[in-house]
Every structure is written in C-alpha cells, then in structure tokens.
Design an enzyme around this catalytic site. Structure first.
Site, PDB file in Angstrom:
ATOM      1  N   ASP A 140       0.817  -1.211   0.000  1.00 50.23           N
ATOM      2  CA  ASP A 140       0.000   0.000   0.000  1.00 50.23           C
ATOM      3  C   ASP A 140       0.841   1.247   0.000  1.00 50.23           C
ATOM      4  O   ASP A 140       2.019   1.217   0.320  1.00 50.23           O
ATOM      5  CB  ASP A 140      -0.818   0.029   1.303  1.00 50.23           C
ATOM      6  CG  ASP A 140      -2.102  -0.740   1.153  1.00 50.23           C
ATOM      7  OD1 ASP A 140      -2.429  -1.100   0.023  1.00 50.23           O
ATOM      8  OD2 ASP A 140      -2.756  -0.964   2.177  1.00 50.23           O
ATOM      9  N   LYS A 170      -1.007   3.026  -5.384  1.00 51.88           N
ATOM     10  CA  LYS A 170      -0.766   4.185  -6.232  1.00 51.88           C
ATOM     11  C   LYS A 170      -2.083   4.859  -6.585  1.00 51.88           C
ATOM     12  O   LYS A 170      -3.067   4.203  -6.897  1.00 51.88           O
ATOM     13  CB  LYS A 170      -0.074   3.730  -7.522  1.00 51.88           C
ATOM     14  CG  LYS A 170       0.764   4.830  -8.137  1.00 51.88           C
ATOM     15  CD  LYS A 170       1.347   4.389  -9.460  1.00 51.88           C
ATOM     16  CE  LYS A 170       2.500   3.419  -9.240  1.00 51.88           C
ATOM     17  NZ  LYS A 170       2.884   2.697 -10.441  1.00 51.88           N
ATOM     18  N   MET A 219      -7.703   9.005   9.194  1.00 56.84           N
ATOM     19  CA  MET A 219      -8.164   9.640   7.947  1.00 56.84           C
ATOM     20  C   MET A 219      -9.002  10.885   8.240  1.00 56.84           C
ATOM     21  O   MET A 219     -10.001  11.127   7.571  1.00 56.84           O
ATOM     22  CB  MET A 219      -8.960   8.627   7.101  1.00 56.84           C
ATOM     23  CG  MET A 219      -8.089   7.488   6.628  1.00 56.84           C
ATOM     24  SD  MET A 219      -8.969   6.209   5.721  1.00 56.84           S
ATOM     25  CE  MET A 219      -9.477   5.102   7.023  1.00 56.84           C
TER      26      MET A 219
HETATM   27  N1  SAH Z   1      -4.348  -0.048   8.777  1.00 57.71           N
HETATM   28  C1  SAH Z   1      -3.789   1.225   9.148  1.00 57.71           C
HETATM   29  C2  SAH Z   1      -4.737   2.372   8.915  1.00 57.71           C
HETATM   30  C3  SAH Z   1      -5.036   2.627   7.483  1.00 57.71           C
HETATM   31  S1  SAH Z   1      -6.104   3.987   7.251  1.00 57.71           S
HETATM   32  C4  SAH Z   1      -3.343   1.170  10.606  1.00 57.71           C
HETATM   33  O1  SAH Z   1      -3.661   0.205  11.307  1.00 57.71           O
HETATM   34  O2  SAH Z   1      -2.641   2.079  11.032  1.00 57.71           O
HETATM   35  C5  SAH Z   1      -4.966   5.269   6.884  1.00 57.71           C
HETATM   36  C6  SAH Z   1      -4.875   6.263   7.999  1.00 57.71           C
HETATM   37  O3  SAH Z   1      -4.086   5.753   9.064  1.00 57.71           O
HETATM   38  C7  SAH Z   1      -4.214   7.565   7.623  1.00 57.71           C
HETATM   39  O4  SAH Z   1      -5.095   8.424   6.972  1.00 57.71           O
HETATM   40  C8  SAH Z   1      -3.821   8.087   8.966  1.00 57.71           C
HETATM   41  O5  SAH Z   1      -4.923   8.644   9.654  1.00 57.71           O
HETATM   42  C9  SAH Z   1      -3.428   6.815   9.690  1.00 57.71           C
HETATM   43  N2  SAH Z   1      -1.983   6.575   9.606  1.00 57.71           N
HETATM   44  C10 SAH Z   1      -1.374   5.505   9.095  1.00 57.71           C
HETATM   45  N3  SAH Z   1      -0.041   5.606   9.214  1.00 57.71           N
HETATM   46  C11 SAH Z   1       0.205   6.772   9.820  1.00 57.71           C
HETATM   47  C12 SAH Z   1       1.374   7.462  10.233  1.00 57.71           C
HETATM   48  N4  SAH Z   1       2.597   6.949  10.038  1.00 57.71           N
HETATM   49  N5  SAH Z   1       1.234   8.655  10.838  1.00 57.71           N
HETATM   50  C13 SAH Z   1       0.026   9.183  11.060  1.00 57.71           C
HETATM   51  N6  SAH Z   1      -1.114   8.587  10.690  1.00 57.71           N
HETATM   52  C14 SAH Z   1      -1.037   7.393  10.078  1.00 57.71           C
END
Ligand code: SAH
Length: 479
Positions: free
Chosen positions: A249, A271, A384
């Site tokens: 992803d 992408k 998000m």
């Molecule tokens: N499965 C992922 C979430 C995917 S949804 C998890 O468990 O973390 C995508 C959202 O996750 C982004 O829009 C943001 O809100 C958050 N996110 C993921 N990685 C991040 C990071 N390194 N820093 C801040 N927010 C993050």
C-alpha cells in the site's frame, strides 16, 4: 585457527565441569540438557548446584581439582577463575586424550562451545574460532530474528516420517524437492497456524499422492506498522524475507520495503491514478492470480491489516476462493503515533477507554457523534481525519464535548519527518491549516492529548508556545 565443526551426542557419557561459579553452572546446565552424565568439581558450589547434587541430577566432587577427576571423562570444561589452574586442567586432559574447553580461552581449548540458535531438534551453531565471540553473538541475534519458531516442529515432523519419505522418494533430487515443498508449502504454514494435526495430515496425504506435490500458493496479510522499520514485527520480517510477490500500500515506507527478499517482485497497489486508488477488486484479483501460480504472496498494509485496512474483506475473498491465508498483525497508527508523541492513550485520571474511529466515508461525522456522546473520559483516535477537521470539531462540540478539550495531530508518525501539533477542539482547524498538516496524520482527542506538549520526544512539536491547550497535567502518573 581452523576448527572442525561437530555436534556431539553426549547422552549418558560422563563429562566434567570444573568450577563453582555462575559460568560453571551455565555449562553444567547445557550439558544436562544434552543428557550427559555431569560431574561438577569445586571447593564451593552455587546453591543450585548443591540442590542438583542432593537430587542426584549431577555428581559432585568437593575440593581442589585433582587429575584423577579426569578419569573416564569424555569432555572437560575448565570454568574456574584461576587461569593457571585452567591451563593445567587443559594440559592434563590433553595428555589423557580428553577434549577440554577452557572458558574464554580459545588457545587453551580443544573444543569450543558455539553460540546457538535453538529450534530443537534444529540447532544452528555459530563459531568465530574464538576470534570475535561478540560478533558471533550478533550473528546469532540476527538468525534468531529470521528463523521461525515453527521450524523445530517441522524438523521433528520430518524426522518422524523420515523412513517413509526416503521410501517414497528414493531419488535424491526428488527427495530434495519434497523437502523444499515441506519447508515452503502448507505444512510449515499449518504449523505456524498452531495446527500440528493438520500439518501431519498434509504431509501424509502428500506422501500418499501419486504425483509429487507442487508448490501451492498462499497469501499472508501482513501489517507493516506505521512506517518506522524498527516497528515491524519479527513475523512480518520473516514473511517479507520469504515472499515471492509483495503487494504493498501507499502507506508502506520504503525503509520497510527495503527489508524484503531481494528478488521478491514488489507491486504498488496503493498508487493513486488520477486521484483514485487502485480498485480493491483489482488487488483481490492480483492476490488470487499470484497465489494460483504457486507463489507466496505478501499483502503488505500500513499499520495493522484489520484496523481500517480492509484486511477482513481480503481474507474473506481469499477464503472464498480456497486460498490458504494467514494474518500477521502490525502496530496500528493510533498506538504507534501516541507512543511517539508521548501521549498515553489511557490514563487513570483522564481516560478510561479508547475508541478507534475513521472520518472516512459519507456518514462518518454522524457515526462519530453517536460514538462519543456521553463519553467525556474517552480518548478518540481518529484515522483519515485531517481533511475533515472542521466538520469533526463542530460535530463533537455540538454533541457536548468541551471546546477546550485537548487535541493532537500526529503527521507522518514514527517517520523522520514526524510533526506533532497540540491544540483544542476550538483551535484545531485553524492551527492545522496554519501548519499545513497533511495526510497521513492521526488525530487524538481527549485530555491525554495535552501530554504531548510535555512528553513528545520524537520529531518536531509545532504547538505555538503560550497558546491555550487546555489543562496540561503536571506530572504523568501511572498510566
Ligand atoms: N491499517 C492502518 C490504517 C489505514 S487507514 C493502521 O492500522 O494504522 C490510513 C490512515 O491511518 C491515515 O489516513 C492516517 O490517519 C493513519 N496513519 C497511518 N499511518 C500513519 C502514520 N505513520 N502517521 C500518522 N497517521 C497514520
């Protein structure tokens, strides 16, 4: 010095450890584990050794070392803190053709005791021939990380069926192919899934099958964590190093991807084409196609695959199509970002519960409102959400959450470019605009968010000094 590597079967053989300290104790323990008839000699013993002697587990020789102690011994380990005595034990052992090891003295030793990675009955032994044991230990640590703990069970299973495997594949090349299948195919997967019975059955069926088993593809849904490569789990690393194909992803960091097997095919399915992501159905079909060609597919997702990752849909799809699939959890953004911003998600005084929410989707603001009404002492971690701050803040305030409630936004959490901003529900939108915060970012709402002001320890803190940030707890107490 060039050594001849050797694994010795010492079960039932008399061996001697000279010394009464903790090193001697450790050596005696390892020899006992290997089933040796252990003798320990010293003027004084550690209490544990005394207990062993009393229980008849080892035999004790009380007093100063005497050459007669060596009579009948196959091996001796000199582990006293007297160098001259150690040298003399080694010399006398050599005269009697008894193998001697002097702890921490390669030159005096006839045999060395390697650093070991134990996946019994599989054992990996590492030696630097005494040149740099510390480097040997580092290598051991690396192997500990990559060698799956289920390998022991796999080797035990192979041992159990060895005669039948040899009978079924008398040709060595075919036999090697079968062992490859055993290691790369469903048997090891089943052992990893804690299903030893089914693993044994898969092996039996393969042995009864007319045709030798071909490699059956499978998929692992793997959480890559929030981006920092150190936050990958050991199992995720192993999966990356065994993958034939990796479908990753957008949120997966290049540093994490760099840890994959060199010749794995890496496909970016995150992408954005013309602002839209690769359709989920396309990703489904890609996983299926590669798995059906017999490949090990790793579906690598940011954070955890089952937290706002659509991992559940992917698992259901693969199951529906009969593809073997396992799931490796990852550290989700809320947990990782909070830690890297110094924010305890729960706190005895400020937050008794935690709610993971997404602001994505058309009804998100409503759902959010329903979730949080009546939970003032709950921390909200919103995924998000940066593009919807205004709507979110308005909704929460209209549902009764105090406008002075502290909030933190963690942008690029755990990555070198991490920024943390602290504000309140009232100032959130203007502050975020001012600092131009962008996705990926995690929003934390609740009293605990104020801790970031004092305890954020990674990256940059972009709060305006003196700006109202709600109540800042003075000391972080028990979390
Ligand atoms: N499965 C992922 C979430 C995917 S949804 C998890 O468990 O973390 C995508 C959202 O996750 C982004 O829009 C943001 O809100 C958050 N996110 C993921 N990685 C991040 C990071 N390194 N820093 C801040 N927010 C993050």
């Amino acid at each position: 010095m060039k050594l001849y590597p050797l694994f010795a079967d010492v079960s039932g053989l008399p061996v001697l450890v000279v010394g009464g300290g903790s090193v001697a104790l450790r050596k005696a323990k390892a020899l006992l584990d290997a089933g040796a008839d252990v003798w320990v000699g010293a003027p004084r013993f550690e209490p544990e050794v005394v207990a062993w002697i009393e229980a008849g587990k080892v035999q004790g020789r009380h007093g100063e070392f005497e050459p007669a102690w060596l009579d009948g011994m196959w091996l001796v380990i000199a582990a006293t803190d007297d160098r001259a005595l150690n040298a003399s034990i080694a010399a006398q052992a050599k005269e009697r053709r008894t193998f001697a090891n002097v702890v921490d003295d390669a030159a005096l030793s006839q045999f060395h005791v390697p650093a070991v990675v134990d996946r019994a009955p599989l054992t990996v032994a590492i030696s630097t021939a005494g040149a740099a044991p510390a480097i040997g230990r580092r290598i051991r640590e690396q192997l500990e990380r990559v060698l799956d703990h289920s390998l022991g069970a796999l080797v035990a299973l192979a041992q159990q069926h060895r005669a039948r495997i040899v009978g079924r594949f008398p040709d060595t090349a075919a036999r090697r192919g079968f062992y490859d299948w055993l290691h790369d195919g469903p048997v090891l997967s089943l052992l990893r899934q804690a299903k030893p019975g089914q693993a044994g059955q898969a092996l039996q069926e393969a042995l009864e099958d007319e045709r030798p088993p071909g490699s059956k593809g499978s998929v692992a849904l793997v959480g890559a964590g929030p981006g920092h490569p150190g936050l990958l789990t050991l199992q995720a690393l192993r999966e990356l190093q065994q993958a034939d194909v990796i479908l990753y992803d957008q949120l997966v960091s290049p540093e994490v991807l760099a840890m994959a097997r060199r010749d794995a095919e890496c496909i970016d399915v995150g992408k954005r084409c013309g602002g839209r992501q690769v359709a989920q159905e396309h990703t489904h079909r890609l996983m299926l196609a590669h798995a059906r060609e017999g490949r090990r597919v790793v579906r690598l997702k940011g954070g955890d695959p089952f937290v706002f990752g659509r991992g559940g849909e992917e698992l259901a799809y693969l199951r529906r199509h009969g593809v073997d699939c396992d799931v490796v959890p990852g550290i989700t953004a809320a947990v990782a970002c909070a830690a890297f911003a110094g924010i305890p998600l729960t706190h005895r005084d400020h937050a008794q519960s935690l709610c993971l929410l997404t602001a994505h989707g058309k009804d998100a603001a409503d759902t959010l409102g329903d979730q949080v009404s009546g939970h003032p002492r709950q921390t909200l971690a919103i995924y998000m959400g940066v593009e919807k701050l205004e709507a979110l803040a308005t909704e929460l305030i209209s549902r009764g959450r105090d406008a002075a409630t502290p909030c933190a936004i963690i942008e690029n959490g755990t990555l070198p470019r991490q920024r943390v901003m602290v504000a309140t529900l009232a100032t959130l939108t203007s502050q975020a605009r001012r600092h131009a915060l962008k996705t990926p970012a995690l929003l934390i709402i609740g009293e605990v968010a104020a801790f970031a002001r004092q305890h954020a320890w990674y990256g940059e803190l972009v709060d305006d000094a003196g700006h109202e940030v709600g109540t800042v707890p003075v000391e972080m107490e028990a979390v």
